[in-house]
Design an enzyme around this catalytic site. Sequence first.
Site, short mmCIF file in Angstrom:
data_model
loop_
_atom_site.label_atom_id
_atom_site.label_comp_id
_atom_site.label_asym_id
_atom_site.label_seq_id
_atom_site.Cartn_x
_atom_site.Cartn_y
_atom_site.Cartn_z
N HIS A 186 -0.02 7.98 3.88
CA HIS A 186 0.65 7.34 5.01
C HIS A 186 2.15 7.59 5.06
O HIS A 186 2.83 7.08 5.95
CB HIS A 186 0.38 5.83 4.98
N ILE A 217 -0.92 9.40 8.49
CA ILE A 217 -1.61 8.50 9.41
C ILE A 217 -1.21 7.06 9.11
O ILE A 217 -0.72 6.73 8.02
CB ILE A 217 -3.14 8.65 9.32
N ASP A 242 0.84 -1.20 0.00
CA ASP A 242 0.00 0.00 0.00
C ASP A 242 0.87 1.25 0.00
O ASP A 242 1.31 1.72 1.05
CB ASP A 242 -0.93 0.00 1.21
N GLY A 267 -5.06 2.03 7.62
CA GLY A 267 -6.15 1.31 8.26
C GLY A 267 -5.88 -0.18 8.28
O GLY A 267 -6.18 -0.87 9.26
#
Length: 286
Positions: A195, A210, A190, A213
């Site tokens: 991120h 962040i 990912d 998820g």
Amino acid sequence: MPIKYDEVMALRNVGQKYSWTDREVMLYAYGIGMGADPMDEKELSFVNEGYFTPRDLKVVPTYASVAAWGASAGPIDVNRVMVVDGERDITFHKPLPVTANITADSSILGVFDKGKDKGAVILRKTVLKNEKGEDLATLIASQFARGDGGFGGPSDGQPEPHAIPKRAPDITVDISTRPDQALIYRLCGDRNPLHSDPEFAKRAGFDRPILHGMCTYGLSCRAVLQTYADYDPAAFKQHVVRFSSPVFPGETVSFDMWKDGNVISLEGRVKSRGVTVIKNGKTVLA
């Protein structure tokens, strides 16, 4: 461009080919923080194959979430900057092997319009199959496209969330993350710059990058794996969570768990900020 509902619902992609080796499954386990204690034999079984005494490697069940990274029913025109994970639900039909050649069949289960200023929810399904054509795992993923509501699609029909027991948790487990956790985890596939790129994160409305998820999803799997599953990947039959708030790399997530028979309910909190980051979690064990 607004989402074209009928076209999106018709998307389907069958027979996408993927493969992995022990390198990928060990990288994933390390990416969700396993092996932090190099003397922990139970966690070493997921990140090290042994030398003088060979060690049978185990595969974290939620490796299924990245095993066919990029598998898609087809392109959907949404504002990528505003897209975040909403929910992940994986049903495990067989334990994942350490090495494999697989195919992935992807389709769209639903597209829900939350309103012009409230975004859209896209529900995708991917089935992973081994070389014999046997189902390994079924992945249901919801994506929250925060900038793409108001396209005229249905608003009802989303799956009902799992109800968390009203009593106090039976157990709470704290799992820490590293400040560079997202930079490690992104190597599992990912590469979303949300991120890793501070500028991108700010344009998306965050002060800093962040945590994925899906990395938080892996942390939630670890919480059950190290407690009620006794580090046995074969014990997992289903693992589902909803993402309610982002985790920032370096934070500690406290997972509250409730056991009722073979069902483990769970929620995740970052106590330092007083926020719940995972809601309505459910693990079904064998």
